[in-house]
Scaffold this motif. Structure first.
Motif, short mmCIF file in Angstrom:
data_model
loop_
_atom_site.label_atom_id
_atom_site.label_comp_id
_atom_site.label_asym_id
_atom_site.label_seq_id
_atom_site.Cartn_x
_atom_site.Cartn_y
_atom_site.Cartn_z
N ALA A 168 -3.50 -0.14 7.87
CA ALA A 168 -3.64 -1.29 6.98
C ALA A 168 -4.82 -2.15 7.39
O ALA A 168 -5.60 -2.62 6.54
CB ALA A 168 -2.35 -2.10 6.99
N HIS A 169 -4.98 -2.37 8.68
CA HIS A 169 -6.10 -3.18 9.18
C HIS A 169 -7.44 -2.56 8.81
O HIS A 169 -8.35 -3.26 8.32
CB HIS A 169 -5.98 -3.33 10.70
CG HIS A 169 -7.13 -4.05 11.33
ND1 HIS A 169 -7.33 -5.41 11.19
CD2 HIS A 169 -8.15 -3.60 12.09
CE1 HIS A 169 -8.42 -5.76 11.83
NE2 HIS A 169 -8.94 -4.69 12.39
N GLU A 170 -7.57 -1.26 9.01
CA GLU A 170 -8.84 -0.58 8.71
C GLU A 170 -9.15 -0.62 7.21
O GLU A 170 -10.30 -0.83 6.81
CB GLU A 170 -8.78 0.88 9.19
CG GLU A 170 -8.79 1.05 10.69
CD GLU A 170 -10.07 0.49 11.32
OE1 GLU A 170 -11.15 0.65 10.73
OE2 GLU A 170 -9.97 -0.13 12.39
N LEU A 171 -8.14 -0.45 6.38
CA LEU A 171 -8.38 -0.47 4.93
C LEU A 171 -8.73 -1.88 4.46
O LEU A 171 -9.62 -2.06 3.62
CB LEU A 171 -7.15 0.05 4.19
CG LEU A 171 -6.82 1.53 4.41
CD1 LEU A 171 -5.49 1.89 3.78
CD2 LEU A 171 -7.93 2.44 3.87
N ARG A 172 -8.05 -2.88 4.99
CA ARG A 172 -8.35 -4.26 4.58
C ARG A 172 -9.75 -4.68 5.02
O ARG A 172 -10.37 -5.51 4.35
CB ARG A 172 -7.29 -5.20 5.15
CG ARG A 172 -5.94 -5.06 4.43
CD ARG A 172 -4.87 -5.93 5.01
NE ARG A 172 -3.64 -5.79 4.25
CZ ARG A 172 -2.44 -5.60 4.79
NH1 ARG A 172 -2.31 -5.55 6.12
NH2 ARG A 172 -1.38 -5.48 4.03
N ARG A 173 -10.24 -4.12 6.09
CA ARG A 173 -11.62 -4.41 6.51
C ARG A 173 -12.62 -3.96 5.46
O ARG A 173 -13.75 -4.45 5.41
CB ARG A 173 -11.92 -3.72 7.85
CG ARG A 173 -11.26 -4.37 9.05
CD ARG A 173 -11.57 -3.61 10.31
NE ARG A 173 -13.01 -3.56 10.56
CZ ARG A 173 -13.60 -2.72 11.40
NH1 ARG A 173 -12.89 -1.84 12.06
NH2 ARG A 173 -14.90 -2.75 11.57
N ALA B 283 -0.54 -2.80 0.27
CA ALA B 283 0.86 -3.24 0.34
C ALA B 283 1.61 -2.27 1.24
O ALA B 283 1.37 -1.06 1.19
CB ALA B 283 1.49 -3.28 -1.04
N THR B 284 2.49 -2.80 2.06
CA THR B 284 3.28 -1.97 2.97
C THR B 284 4.74 -2.06 2.59
O THR B 284 5.27 -3.16 2.39
CB THR B 284 3.08 -2.41 4.43
OG1 THR B 284 1.71 -2.28 4.78
CG2 THR B 284 3.92 -1.55 5.37
N VAL B 285 5.38 -0.90 2.47
CA VAL B 285 6.82 -0.83 2.22
C VAL B 285 7.49 -0.54 3.55
O VAL B 285 7.26 0.50 4.17
CB VAL B 285 7.15 0.27 1.18
CG1 VAL B 285 8.66 0.38 0.99
CG2 VAL B 285 6.46 -0.04 -0.14
N ALA B 286 8.31 -1.48 4.00
CA ALA B 286 8.86 -1.42 5.35
C ALA B 286 10.06 -0.48 5.46
O ALA B 286 10.74 -0.18 4.47
CB ALA B 286 9.27 -2.83 5.79
N ASP B 287 10.30 -0.05 6.68
CA ASP B 287 11.50 0.70 7.05
C ASP B 287 12.73 -0.13 6.68
O ASP B 287 12.80 -1.33 6.96
CB ASP B 287 11.43 0.96 8.56
CG ASP B 287 12.67 1.63 9.13
OD1 ASP B 287 13.58 1.97 8.36
OD2 ASP B 287 12.71 1.80 10.36
N HIS C 266 0.87 -4.33 -7.07
CA HIS C 266 0.13 -5.35 -6.33
C HIS C 266 -0.95 -4.81 -5.40
O HIS C 266 -1.51 -5.58 -4.63
CB HIS C 266 1.11 -6.18 -5.48
CG HIS C 266 2.27 -6.72 -6.26
ND1 HIS C 266 2.12 -7.65 -7.26
CD2 HIS C 266 3.59 -6.43 -6.21
CE1 HIS C 266 3.31 -7.92 -7.79
NE2 HIS C 266 4.21 -7.20 -7.17
N ALA C 267 -1.24 -3.52 -5.44
CA ALA C 267 -2.14 -2.99 -4.41
C ALA C 267 -2.93 -1.79 -4.92
O ALA C 267 -2.53 -1.12 -5.87
CB ALA C 267 -1.34 -2.60 -3.17
N ASP C 268 -4.04 -1.55 -4.26
CA ASP C 268 -4.81 -0.32 -4.45
C ASP C 268 -4.21 0.82 -3.64
O ASP C 268 -4.30 1.98 -4.02
CB ASP C 268 -6.27 -0.52 -4.02
CG ASP C 268 -6.96 -1.60 -4.81
OD1 ASP C 268 -6.74 -1.69 -6.03
OD2 ASP C 268 -7.75 -2.36 -4.21
#
Length: 202
Positions: free
Chosen positions: A27-32, A38-42, A80-82
């Motif tokens: 997620a960090h690398e993509l947001r850069r 968007a992350t779907v949590a456990d 909400h996300a790419d």
């Protein structure tokens, strides 16, 4: 940047094998790169909070709840996300259920499995890339969250998650326990290529 349906990358595998850590780095690398993520949590902890059994106590009901709630959360994230990152793809829940039955020496109910399997198989078509973590038994079970400390069950979960993927012929890549750098670079490249409209593997 928008797409008709987000690129969806899902990670699955037994506990304490680095899924959440890998997804946080991804997620960090993509947001850069200014990609909306968007992350779907456990859902394990949420299931436990509302009183559903998890880990080697999994039942048909808890498995169905995790699968259907996971699908619902993923569909909401599509708006909400790419890119949508899924911490535990839906085949994971089926693998854990089968591992729990094996751990308790219970026979699977064919009717229960026949209702769960088509749901898992159909929804898995929406994952553009699945990565299954590999278990290194020498790495201890993490203590950053409340979870089962039974190493025997962790091995069973690893086995049955892998078995579900192969029985359903669901394409996936391995996420090795001894370093995520190569998998991270490969996944970032895969995701950005898909967002650009290039058809790349797997």
């Amino acid at each position: 940047m928008t797409v008709e349906r987000p690129v969806t990358v899902a990670v699955l595998g037994t506990h304490s094998t680095g899924k959440s850590t890998f997804l946080a780095r991804l997620a960090h690398e993509l947001r850069r790169q200014d990609i909306q993520v968007a992350t779907v949590a456990d859902l394990g902890e949420q299931a436990q909070r509302i009183g559903l059994p998890i880990l080697f106590n999994h039942t048909y009901a808890s498995t169905l709840w995790i699968i259907t709630r996971g699908i619902s959360n993923e569909l909401e994230a599509w708006l909400h996300a790419d890119v949508v990152l899924v911490d535990r793809a839906v085949p994971d829940a089926l693998g854990y259920y089968r591992a729990a039955l094996a751990y308790r020496h219970e026979r699977p109910d064919p009717a229960a499995l026949s209702s769960l399997e088509p749901l898992v198989e159909a929804h898995s078509l929406h994952y553009d890339l699945m990565l299954r973590t590999t278990l290194d038994p020498e790495i201890p079970i993490g203590d950053n969250k409340e979870r089962d400390s039974n190493s025997d069950f962790r091995v069973l979960a690893d086995h049955y998650v892998n078995r579900v993927l192969h029985e359903m012929r669901l394409p996936h890549e391995l996420l090795p326990a001894d370093g995520h750098d190569h998998a991270l670079a490969r996944t970032v490249a895969f995701t950005t290529a898909r967002l650009s409209g290039l058809q790349v593997g797997p």
